[in-house]
Design a protein around this motif. Structure first.
Motif, PDB file in Angstrom:
ATOM      1  N   GLU A  42      62.539  43.363  35.252  1.00 46.88           N
ATOM      2  CA  GLU A  42      63.536  44.235  34.630  1.00 46.88           C
ATOM      3  C   GLU A  42      62.926  45.150  33.568  1.00 46.88           C
ATOM      4  OE1 GLU A  42      66.630  44.462  35.685  1.00 46.88           O
ATOM      5  OE2 GLU A  42      66.400  42.850  37.143  1.00 46.88           O
ATOM      6  N   VAL A  43      61.652  45.482  33.715  1.00 47.18           N
ATOM      7  CA  VAL A  43      60.972  46.362  32.764  1.00 47.18           C
ATOM      8  C   VAL A  43      60.241  47.452  33.545  1.00 47.18           C
ATOM      9  CG1 VAL A  43      59.294  46.530  30.890  1.00 47.18           C
ATOM     10  CG2 VAL A  43      60.619  44.435  31.176  1.00 47.18           C
ATOM     11  N   PHE A  44      60.384  48.709  33.114  1.00 47.56           N
ATOM     12  CA  PHE A  44      59.677  49.825  33.742  1.00 47.56           C
ATOM     13  C   PHE A  44      58.288  49.945  33.118  1.00 47.56           C
ATOM     14  CE2 PHE A  44      64.172  50.964  34.235  1.00 47.56           C
ATOM     15  CZ  PHE A  44      64.225  51.170  35.604  1.00 47.56           C
ATOM     16  N   LEU A  55      52.710  50.686  25.387  1.00 48.68           N
ATOM     17  CA  LEU A  55      53.378  49.565  24.750  1.00 48.68           C
ATOM     18  C   LEU A  55      54.647  49.970  24.003  1.00 48.68           C
ATOM     19  CD1 LEU A  55      50.393  47.442  23.363  1.00 48.68           C
ATOM     20  CD2 LEU A  55      51.355  47.574  25.668  1.00 48.68           C
ATOM     21  N   GLN A  56      54.638  51.155  23.385  1.00 53.55           N
ATOM     22  CA  GLN A  56      55.826  51.597  22.648  1.00 53.55           C
ATOM     23  C   GLN A  56      57.008  51.797  23.596  1.00 53.55           C
ATOM     24  OE1 GLN A  56      52.763  52.682  22.036  1.00 53.55           O
ATOM     25  NE2 GLN A  56      52.562  51.868  19.951  1.00 53.55           N
ATOM     26  N   TYR A  57      56.716  52.284  24.788  1.00 51.35           N
ATOM     27  CA  TYR A  57      57.776  52.494  25.774  1.00 51.35           C
ATOM     28  C   TYR A  57      58.320  51.147  26.264  1.00 51.35           C
ATOM     29  CZ  TYR A  57      60.172  54.014  30.027  1.00 51.35           C
ATOM     30  OH  TYR A  57      61.110  54.230  31.011  1.00 51.35           O
ATOM     31  N   LEU A  58      57.426  50.191  26.469  1.00 53.52           N
ATOM     32  CA  LEU A  58      57.852  48.858  26.887  1.00 53.52           C
ATOM     33  C   LEU A  58      58.732  48.210  25.811  1.00 53.52           C
ATOM     34  CD1 LEU A  58      54.512  47.431  28.365  1.00 53.52           C
ATOM     35  CD2 LEU A  58      56.460  48.342  29.630  1.00 53.52           C
ATOM     36  N   ALA A  59      58.272  48.305  24.568  1.00 58.22           N
ATOM     37  CA  ALA A  59      59.015  47.695  23.460  1.00 58.22           C
ATOM     38  C   ALA A  59      60.382  48.354  23.275  1.00 58.22           C
ATOM     39  CB  ALA A  59      58.210  47.791  22.170  1.00 58.22           C
ATOM     40  N   GLU A 108      66.167  34.379  33.639  1.00 59.50           N
ATOM     41  CA  GLU A 108      65.695  34.785  34.959  1.00 59.50           C
ATOM     42  C   GLU A 108      65.993  36.249  35.250  1.00 59.50           C
ATOM     43  OE1 GLU A 108      66.349  33.482  39.664  1.00 59.50           O
ATOM     44  OE2 GLU A 108      67.619  32.641  38.072  1.00 59.50           O
ATOM     45  N   HIS A 109      67.139  36.738  34.776  1.00 55.97           N
ATOM     46  CA  HIS A 109      67.544  38.119  35.045  1.00 55.97           C
ATOM     47  C   HIS A 109      67.337  39.023  33.825  1.00 55.97           C
ATOM     48  CE1 HIS A 109      69.177  36.637  38.781  1.00 55.97           C
ATOM     49  NE2 HIS A 109      69.948  35.779  38.128  1.00 55.97           N
ATOM     50  N   ASN A 110      66.644  38.544  32.826  1.00 54.82           N
ATOM     51  CA  ASN A 110      66.367  39.331  31.620  1.00 54.82           C
ATOM     52  C   ASN A 110      65.006  40.016  31.731  1.00 54.82           C
ATOM     53  OD1 ASN A 110      68.614  37.797  30.998  1.00 54.82           O
ATOM     54  ND2 ASN A 110      67.938  37.287  28.944  1.00 54.82           N
ATOM     55  N   GLN A 111      64.692  40.804  30.719  1.00 59.01           N
ATOM     56  CA  GLN A 111      63.380  41.446  30.661  1.00 59.01           C
ATOM     57  C   GLN A 111      62.318  40.428  30.265  1.00 59.01           C
ATOM     58  OE1 GLN A 111      64.709  44.087  27.568  1.00 59.01           O
ATOM     59  NE2 GLN A 111      64.737  45.872  28.909  1.00 59.01           N
ATOM     60  N   TYR A 112      61.209  40.383  31.012  1.00 62.97           N
ATOM     61  CA  TYR A 112      60.075  39.582  30.565  1.00 62.97           C
ATOM     62  C   TYR A 112      58.787  40.047  31.237  1.00 62.97           C
ATOM     63  CZ  TYR A 112      60.592  36.507  34.769  1.00 62.97           C
ATOM     64  OH  TYR A 112      60.693  35.993  36.042  1.00 62.97           O
ATOM     65  N   LEU A 113      57.705  39.875  30.499  1.00 64.78           N
ATOM     66  CA  LEU A 113      56.358  40.238  30.948  1.00 64.78           C
ATOM     67  C   LEU A 113      55.477  38.999  30.902  1.00 64.78           C
ATOM     68  CD1 LEU A 113      55.970  43.495  28.793  1.00 64.78           C
ATOM     69  CD2 LEU A 113      56.442  43.419  31.255  1.00 64.78           C
ATOM     70  N   VAL A 114      54.505  38.933  31.822  1.00 58.10           N
ATOM     71  CA  VAL A 114      53.584  37.800  31.884  1.00 58.10           C
ATOM     72  C   VAL A 114      52.155  38.322  31.775  1.00 58.10           C
ATOM     73  CG1 VAL A 114      52.811  35.807  33.220  1.00 58.10           C
ATOM     74  CG2 VAL A 114      55.208  36.559  33.383  1.00 58.10           C
ATOM     75  N   PHE A 115      51.426  37.874  30.755  1.00 53.82           N
ATOM     76  CA  PHE A 115      50.043  38.298  30.521  1.00 53.82           C
ATOM     77  C   PHE A 115      49.101  37.094  30.634  1.00 53.82           C
ATOM     78  CE2 PHE A 115      52.495  41.496  28.222  1.00 53.82           C
ATOM     79  CZ  PHE A 115      51.844  42.677  28.558  1.00 53.82           C
TER      80      PHE A 115
END
Length: 325
Positions: A42-44, A55-59, A108-115
């Motif tokens: 759910e993140v562009f 990163l600023q756009y992601l945040a 599960e349906h929220n915004q999240y990133l995995v690094f």
């Protein structure tokens, strides 16, 4: 596998920590990238001209959704999973664990990133999730998360055939141990001299015992790492009982006084610690009410007599005028 959780109110700092190296720079003098983005939900994703993540756009996307729920101040869920040194874990397995975690913990349906990070001897990865969904709901509760994360780690180890790791998270001990008895004595020692839970926490911390407050209360011995729930020590050490026992020896009985207010640390009167002593019984209060009633009746009678006297004077004056005429 060990899980570590932290909450935050800003997205850019958490994402930057996961993506960039704080100290190192690349050949162009720019921040060195240390985080490998394995998965996004759910993140562009956009990139800068130097191919780095924007990163600023992601945040900004996280904050835009978080504004739908102003009640949840710490909307960033930063989850880390660490594996034992020497255990090789594939990107695919890390993503599967991250998705399982999102389903289990409500985002599960929220915004999240995995690094993924490779800057330490042990494999580990980070999840940066938004606790707020697109409808403005906080779907990721933090209730009993330490225990739940510990159980989740054991389940993932079994599900994906990973090495079983002794967790460093809090594990609750039984109240029958020697350590529990020692802790009970320590709490009993400091309770009479403390007026607030904050004061008790400070006193126990000096004895290497950390007090945790939630819906209940628990205590961790920093030397042994063992944690006890207050209610497991006995019902006298539950949060409600401890609050009622605070500062009992500091209360002085003052005869003939109706209320004694104990001041807290700020100097203001704490209404929760008001103590009532020597209340008049029902029988004792009856004469008082009777006196008040009689006083009120006497007052009304005096008013009536004054009106009658005024009327009599008026009649007498009229008779005098008639005689003169």
């Amino acid at each position: 596998m060990i899980g570590k959780l932290s909450m935050g109110a800003g997205a850019v700092g958490a994402i930057s920590y996961c993506y960039y190296d704080k100290k190192a720079t690349d050949g162009n003098g720019e921040k060195a990238v240390r985080g490998e983005l394995l998965y996004s939900n759910e993140v562009f994703i956009t990139k800068l001209p130097n191919t780095h993540l924007h990163l600023q756009y992601l945040a900004a996307q996280y904050h835009q959704v978080a504004q739908l729920n102003t009640k949840t101040e710490k909307f960033i869920w930063h989850q880390t999973f660490n594996f034992p040194p020497g255990e090789n874990v594939s990107n695919e397995t890390m993503v599967k664990i991250a998705c399982d975690f999102a389903r289990e913990f409500g985002f599960e349906h929220n915004q999240y990133l995995v690094f993924r990070h490779r800057d330490k001897p042990h494999e580990h990865f980070h999840i940066i999730a938004n606790r707020i969904n697109a409808n403005g709901q906080n779907t990721a509760t933090d209730r009993k998360n330490y225990e739940r994360i510990q159980l989740f780690c054991r389940e993932m180890e079994n599900k994906y055939g990973l090495q079983v790791t002794k967790s460093k998270q809090k594990s609750y001990a039984q109240s029958s141990s020697v350590q529990a008895d020692k802790l009970r004595k320590l709490i009993d020692k400091h309770l009479p001299t403390c007026q607030t839970l904050s004061e008790l926490s400070i006193a126990l911390k000096k004895q290497d015992v950390i007090m945790y407050l939630g819906r209940g209360i628990s205590f961790t011995d920093r030397n042994s790492g063992v944690t006890f729930k207050g209610s497991a020590l006995s019902r006298h050490y539950s949060r409600s009982q401890i609050e009622s026992r605070l500062g009992k020896s500091l209360v002085l009985q003052a005869p003939n006084s109706k209320q004694i207010a104990i001041s807290d640390q700020s100097g203001s009167k704490n209404l929760n610690t008001v103590i009532k002593s020597k209340f008049p019984s029902q029988k004792e209060s009856l004469p008082v009410s009777k006196m008040i009633s009689e006083h009120n009746n006497a007052t009304e009678t005096r008013k009536d007599l004054a009106k009658i006297n005024e009327s009599l004077r008026s009649v007498k004056n009229r008779k005098v005028k008639r005689r003169i005429n």
